[in-house]
Enzyme design. Structure first.
Site, short mmCIF file in Angstrom:
data_model
loop_
_atom_site.label_atom_id
_atom_site.label_comp_id
_atom_site.label_asym_id
_atom_site.label_seq_id
_atom_site.Cartn_x
_atom_site.Cartn_y
_atom_site.Cartn_z
N CYS A 45 0.83 -1.22 0.00
CA CYS A 45 0.00 0.00 0.00
C CYS A 45 0.86 1.25 0.00
CB CYS A 45 -0.88 0.07 1.24
SG CYS A 45 -1.73 -1.41 1.59
C1 BEZ Z 1 0.66 -5.55 2.06
O1 BEZ Z 1 1.57 -4.78 1.78
O2 BEZ Z 1 -0.45 -5.12 2.35
C2 BEZ Z 1 0.90 -7.01 2.02
C3 BEZ Z 1 2.11 -7.50 1.61
C4 BEZ Z 1 2.32 -8.87 1.58
C5 BEZ Z 1 1.31 -9.74 1.91
C6 BEZ Z 1 0.08 -9.23 2.31
C7 BEZ Z 1 -0.13 -7.86 2.36
#
Ligand code: BEZ
Length: 211
Positions: A45
């Site tokens: 994000c």
């Molecule tokens: C994330 O950045 O939201 C994320 C990264 C790896 C696995 C799940 C979520």
């Protein structure tokens, strides 16, 4: 019940990093993108929000307002925004909704309990000036979205809304478009002065009308 294309985009009032937002009023008569993030201080994000901030001019050119949502509270958002600015070499320039009671996430069916019953998946809703849902997209938490594709869809939606053309497979800005079936050949002759090519009666190409 999940939101489907053509449904009314639910209205809400929420606290954001840029103050209180009354969603429909904030959208005004333009287009909107509402997109969700699993949680604050998550790596994917962080890159997405930075990339969207850098695309501000592209969204403005298309009369699109962008707003993000994450289920963490406002003080957490403010700290995360500092990290986004620092690590992505940008300045956040759109609001991020604080949704700790998950009211926006629930309204837009952004929580998928088979994935995670506490966090949102990566949802995107494109909302038209009529406040109807024009696009829904759901990505897994571990895959960053492609905002070039989201801009491409908005270009296509706006061509249909304003020029009555559709866009073929893998279409890119500047390429020929398809005249929608509701337009007769007589109307097409008047509407598309640069002409059109009929491959089949239902498959008629014309140069992109707004180029
Ligand atoms: C994330 O950045 O939201 C994320 C990264 C790896 C696995 C799940 C979520």
């Amino acid at each position: 019940m999940p939101l489907r294309l053509g449904d009314d985009a639910p209205d809400f009032t929420a606290e954001t990093t840029e103050g209180t937002v009354r969603f429909h009023e904030w959208l005004g008569d333009g287009w909107g993108i509402l997109f969700s993030h699993p949680a604050d201080y998550t790596p994917v994000c962080t890159t997405e929000l930075g990339a969207v901030a850098k695309l501000k001019a592209e969204f403005e050119r298309r009369n699109v307002k962008v707003i993000g949502v994450s289920v963490d509270p406002l003080d957490s958002h403010h700290g995360w925004v500092s990290d986004i600015n620092e690590t992505q070499n940008t300045t956040m320039n759109f609001p991020l909704i604080a949704d700790p009671d998950k009211s926006v996430a629930s309204m837009y069916d952004m929580i998928h309990p088979n994935e995670d019953d506490k966090a949102t998946v990566r949802s995107v809703f494109v909302i038209g000036p009529d406040k109807k849902v024009k696009l829904t997209l759901t990505y897994p938490a571990s895959t960053g979205r492609n905002f070039a594709e989201i801009l491409r869809v908005i270009d296509s939606l706006q061509l249909t809304a304003y020029h009555q053309v559709a866009t073929p497979v893998n279409w890119e800005d500047g390429e020929d478009c398809i005249i929608v079936p509701a337009v007769t050949d007589e109307e097409a002759t008047e509407k598309f002065p640069r002409g059109f090519t009929t491959i089949k009666p239902y498959l008629r190409y014309t140069p992109q009308p707004n180029k």
